[in-house]
Design an enzyme around this catalytic site. Structure first.
Site, PDB file in Angstrom:
ATOM      1  N   ARG A   1       0.810  -1.219   0.000  1.00 12.64           N
ATOM      2  CA  ARG A   1       0.000   0.000   0.000  1.00 12.64           C
ATOM      3  C   ARG A   1       0.842   1.267   0.000  1.00 12.64           C
ATOM      4  O   ARG A   1       0.510   2.255  -0.642  1.00 12.64           O
ATOM      5  CB  ARG A   1      -0.910  -0.015   1.241  1.00 12.64           C
ATOM      6  CG  ARG A   1      -1.631   1.305   1.539  1.00 12.64           C
ATOM      7  CD  ARG A   1      -2.329   1.239   2.894  1.00 12.64           C
ATOM      8  NE  ARG A   1      -1.408   0.941   3.976  1.00 12.64           N
ATOM      9  CZ  ARG A   1      -0.655   1.855   4.598  1.00 12.64           C
ATOM     10  NH1 ARG A   1      -0.698   3.121   4.217  1.00 12.64           N
ATOM     11  NH2 ARG A   1       0.147   1.499   5.588  1.00 12.64           N
TER      12      ARG A   1
ATOM     13  N   GLU B   1       1.203   5.022  24.834  1.00 18.71           N
ATOM     14  CA  GLU B   1       0.258   4.792  23.739  1.00 18.71           C
ATOM     15  C   GLU B   1      -0.858   3.855  24.188  1.00 18.71           C
ATOM     16  O   GLU B   1      -2.041   4.104  23.920  1.00 18.71           O
ATOM     17  CB  GLU B   1       0.976   4.203  22.523  1.00 18.71           C
ATOM     18  CG  GLU B   1       0.027   3.947  21.355  1.00 18.71           C
ATOM     19  CD  GLU B   1       0.594   3.007  20.315  1.00 18.71           C
ATOM     20  OE1 GLU B   1       0.216   3.131  19.137  1.00 18.71           O
ATOM     21  OE2 GLU B   1       1.408   2.114  20.676  1.00 18.71           O
TER      22      GLU B   1
ATOM     23  N   TRP C   1       1.764   8.371  16.273  1.00 20.87           N
ATOM     24  CA  TRP C   1       0.650   8.554  15.350  1.00 20.87           C
ATOM     25  C   TRP C   1       0.706   9.862  14.570  1.00 20.87           C
ATOM     26  O   TRP C   1      -0.202  10.158  13.780  1.00 20.87           O
ATOM     27  CB  TRP C   1      -0.665   8.484  16.134  1.00 20.87           C
ATOM     28  CG  TRP C   1      -1.049   7.093  16.502  1.00 20.87           C
ATOM     29  CD1 TRP C   1      -0.758   6.425  17.652  1.00 20.87           C
ATOM     30  CD2 TRP C   1      -1.781   6.173  15.689  1.00 20.87           C
ATOM     31  NE1 TRP C   1      -1.260   5.154  17.615  1.00 20.87           N
ATOM     32  CE2 TRP C   1      -1.900   4.970  16.419  1.00 20.87           C
ATOM     33  CE3 TRP C   1      -2.362   6.255  14.419  1.00 20.87           C
ATOM     34  CZ2 TRP C   1      -2.569   3.856  15.921  1.00 20.87           C
ATOM     35  CZ3 TRP C   1      -3.030   5.139  13.927  1.00 20.87           C
ATOM     36  CH2 TRP C   1      -3.124   3.963  14.664  1.00 20.87           C
TER      37      TRP C   1
ATOM     38  N   TYR D   1      -8.378   2.174  17.140  1.00 20.75           N
ATOM     39  CA  TYR D   1      -8.233   1.287  18.289  1.00 20.75           C
ATOM     40  C   TYR D   1      -9.091   1.592  19.519  1.00 20.75           C
ATOM     41  O   TYR D   1     -10.068   0.917  19.784  1.00 20.75           O
ATOM     42  CB  TYR D   1      -6.757   1.239  18.708  1.00 20.75           C
ATOM     43  CG  TYR D   1      -5.862   0.629  17.660  1.00 20.75           C
ATOM     44  CD1 TYR D   1      -5.777  -0.749  17.511  1.00 20.75           C
ATOM     45  CD2 TYR D   1      -5.094   1.431  16.816  1.00 20.75           C
ATOM     46  CE1 TYR D   1      -4.950  -1.317  16.546  1.00 20.75           C
ATOM     47  CE2 TYR D   1      -4.267   0.868  15.846  1.00 20.75           C
ATOM     48  CZ  TYR D   1      -4.209  -0.507  15.721  1.00 20.75           C
ATOM     49  OH  TYR D   1      -3.404  -1.069  14.764  1.00 20.75           O
TER      50      TYR D   1
ATOM     51  N   ARG E   1     -15.254 -18.659  26.585  1.00 21.75           N
ATOM     52  CA  ARG E   1     -14.444 -18.566  25.371  1.00 21.75           C
ATOM     53  C   ARG E   1     -14.695 -17.259  24.635  1.00 21.75           C
ATOM     54  O   ARG E   1     -14.389 -17.136  23.449  1.00 21.75           O
ATOM     55  CB  ARG E   1     -14.726 -19.766  24.475  1.00 21.75           C
ATOM     56  CG  ARG E   1     -14.319 -21.101  25.099  1.00 21.75           C
ATOM     57  CD  ARG E   1     -14.528 -22.267  24.156  1.00 21.75           C
ATOM     58  NE  ARG E   1     -15.925 -22.558  23.930  1.00 21.75           N
ATOM     59  CZ  ARG E   1     -16.649 -23.437  24.651  1.00 21.75           C
ATOM     60  NH1 ARG E   1     -16.077 -24.096  25.656  1.00 21.75           N
ATOM     61  NH2 ARG E   1     -17.917 -23.664  24.374  1.00 21.75           N
TER      62      ARG E   1
ATOM     63  N   CYS F   1      -4.124  -2.817  12.957  1.00 19.72           N
ATOM     64  CA  CYS F   1      -3.198  -3.903  12.626  1.00 19.72           C
ATOM     65  C   CYS F   1      -3.270  -4.973  13.717  1.00 19.72           C
ATOM     66  O   CYS F   1      -3.531  -6.134  13.433  1.00 19.72           O
ATOM     67  CB  CYS F   1      -1.782  -3.360  12.483  1.00 19.72           C
ATOM     68  SG  CYS F   1      -1.581  -2.222  11.100  1.00 19.72           S
TER      69      CYS F   1
ATOM     70  N   ARG G   1      -3.262  -8.603  11.826  1.00 17.14           N
ATOM     71  CA  ARG G   1      -3.504  -8.864  10.404  1.00 17.14           C
ATOM     72  C   ARG G   1      -2.324  -8.436   9.548  1.00 17.14           C
ATOM     73  O   ARG G   1      -2.042  -9.005   8.488  1.00 17.14           O
ATOM     74  CB  ARG G   1      -4.755  -8.112   9.924  1.00 17.14           C
ATOM     75  CG  ARG G   1      -4.581  -6.596   9.987  1.00 17.14           C
ATOM     76  CD  ARG G   1      -5.597  -5.811   9.179  1.00 17.14           C
ATOM     77  NE  ARG G   1      -5.286  -4.390   9.279  1.00 17.14           N
ATOM     78  CZ  ARG G   1      -4.569  -3.718   8.390  1.00 17.14           C
ATOM     79  NH1 ARG G   1      -4.069  -4.326   7.326  1.00 17.14           N
ATOM     80  NH2 ARG G   1      -4.322  -2.430   8.548  1.00 17.14           N
ATOM     81  N   SER G   2      -1.628  -7.382   9.974  1.00 19.51           N
ATOM     82  CA  SER G   2      -0.509  -6.811   9.220  1.00 19.51           C
ATOM     83  C   SER G   2       0.550  -6.387  10.226  1.00 19.51           C
ATOM     84  O   SER G   2       0.235  -5.702  11.197  1.00 19.51           O
ATOM     85  CB  SER G   2      -0.984  -5.598   8.409  1.00 19.51           C
ATOM     86  OG  SER G   2       0.100  -4.940   7.786  1.00 19.51           O
TER      87      SER G   2
ATOM     88  N   ASP H   1       4.548  -4.882  10.716  1.00 18.78           N
ATOM     89  CA  ASP H   1       5.862  -4.344  10.384  1.00 18.78           C
ATOM     90  C   ASP H   1       6.816  -4.873  11.462  1.00 18.78           C
ATOM     91  O   ASP H   1       6.838  -4.380  12.586  1.00 18.78           O
ATOM     92  CB  ASP H   1       5.779  -2.818  10.388  1.00 18.78           C
ATOM     93  CG  ASP H   1       7.128  -2.127  10.252  1.00 18.78           C
ATOM     94  OD1 ASP H   1       8.161  -2.813  10.230  1.00 18.78           O
ATOM     95  OD2 ASP H   1       7.141  -0.880  10.191  1.00 18.78           O
TER      96      ASP H   1
ATOM     97  N   ASN I   1       4.191  -3.931  19.579  1.00 20.74           N
ATOM     98  CA  ASN I   1       2.995  -4.761  19.680  1.00 20.74           C
ATOM     99  C   ASN I   1       3.167  -5.864  20.713  1.00 20.74           C
ATOM    100  O   ASN I   1       2.231  -6.174  21.464  1.00 20.74           O
ATOM    101  CB  ASN I   1       2.655  -5.369  18.321  1.00 20.74           C
ATOM    102  CG  ASN I   1       2.411  -4.336  17.239  1.00 20.74           C
ATOM    103  OD1 ASN I   1       2.914  -4.475  16.126  1.00 20.74           O
ATOM    104  ND2 ASN I   1       1.666  -3.288  17.555  1.00 20.74           N
TER     105      ASN I   1
ATOM    106  N   ALA J   1       6.766   3.778   7.097  1.00 23.14           N
ATOM    107  CA  ALA J   1       6.013   3.829   5.846  1.00 23.14           C
ATOM    108  C   ALA J   1       4.586   4.243   6.159  1.00 23.14           C
ATOM    109  O   ALA J   1       3.882   3.542   6.897  1.00 23.14           O
ATOM    110  CB  ALA J   1       6.031   2.463   5.160  1.00 23.14           C
TER     111      ALA J   1
END
Length: 314
Positions: free
Chosen positions: A32, A70, A92, A134, A176, A196, A216-217, A219, A227, A313
């Site tokens: 992207r 954050e 951000w 988020y 669950r 992400c 899902r994505s 870096d 993360n 990026a």
């Protein structure tokens, strides 16, 4: 490069092995951002958080206080960068800055933009908002109710997923459904960046709280260190609030990638060997998971190797 055949097998080798695999075997793709990546799909890391252990990387400096600020900001549900900028947190800033530059044609620096966001409330309101990212989804997921004649209106208070998970862990630990979800399909196009680290799920085993984070994505060079810390921090805070012991953090990645312009960082980090045993102490137990402060967290045993930088990026 350092070998992962280290007899002690420091848990950080998982991260370095993943980085090496992506860099040497990943599929090269146009992404992207236009920068390009090397990518693999479907990855997993596991970290034991018992006795204060945290997945805090030692092969480069990770600014854990910035990552913690954050995360605490997410829990407020705020979507404007003004509060972060006032704390010197620029994670951000690049997205609204890019939007402002394109709209105004002004070549303002990030520092000047951030300073203006802090100093000028009206400017911050116009240019500092990220959309319903988020924290908004975590603590105020929008709910719509019938208003008659086929119309719907938004309920004043949305769903506080985090509060619900705290309650369910306390009252129904075998459930669950201990899940916090950020992927609100109806609002993705209003977000500066779709989530992400999108799904958190928690699991109680005896008196131990385990957590799973699906991303899902990812870096791997710049994002994943933050993360991992954020996921472990969330688990530790929930465990304290629910009178449980920290268990295992399981991290799972979808599109797991390295940017092509991160070559210098990758090669430098892969030449290093992990060491040390970082631990986190939470020195105060507030009344609510929403009342933690940065002063409540103390890290010991952290002696990272030198800082490694690379461009973000956007």
């Amino acid at each position: 490069m350092a070998s992962s055949a280290d007899s002690a097998r420091h848990p950080e080798w998982q991260y370095l092995d993943l980085m090496r695999r992506i860099w040497e075997q990943g599929d090269e793709r146009v992404d992207r951002t236009g920068v390009g990546t090397r990518s693999v799909f479907g990855t997993q890391l596991r970290f034991d958080l018992a006795e204060g252990r945290m997945p805090l990387l030692t092969t480069k400096r990770v600014f854990w206080k910035t990552a913690t600020r954050e995360f605490l900001w997410f829990l407020t549900g705020d979507t404007n960068i003004r509060t972060l900028c006032a704390q010197g947190v620029q994670i951000w800033t690049d997205w609204p800055l890019d939007k402002y530059r394109k709209a105004s044609g002004e070549g303002i620096s990030r520092e000047a933009f951030s300073d203006r966001i802090v100093a000028d409330a009206a400017f911050a309101a116009e240019w500092g908002d990220l959309g319903p990212v988020y924290g908004k989804q975590w603590v105020d997921w929008p709910v719509f109710e019938p208003a008659g004649e086929g119309l719907f209106r938004q309920r004043a208070a949305g769903v506080n997923q985090v509060a619900q998970v705290v309650e369910s862990l306390r009252t129904n630990p075998g459930s669950r459904r201990h899940i916090v979800e950020g992927w609100n399909v109806a609002e993705l196009d209003r977000m500066a960046l779709p989530p992400c680290h999108k799904t958190y799920q928690f699991h109680v085993s005896g008196n131990r709280l385990n957590g799973l984070l699906y991303q899902r994505s990812c870096d791997v060079a710049l994002g994943l260190p933050f993360n991992l810390w954020g996921g472990a921090l969330f688990l530790r805070m929930l465990a304290q609030q629910c009178d449980l012991e920290p268990g295992e953090l399981v991290w799972m990645g979808g599109d797991t990638h390295l940017y092509l312009n991160h070559a210098d960082l990758v090669e430098a980090q892969l030449s290093r060997e992990p060491h040390g045993d970082p631990r986190l102490a939470i020195v105060r137990r507030p009344d609510s998971i929403f009342d933690y402060r940065i002063e409540d967290f103390e890290v010991t045993g952290y002696a990272p190797q030198g800082q490694l930088s690379a461009p973000v990026a956007v």
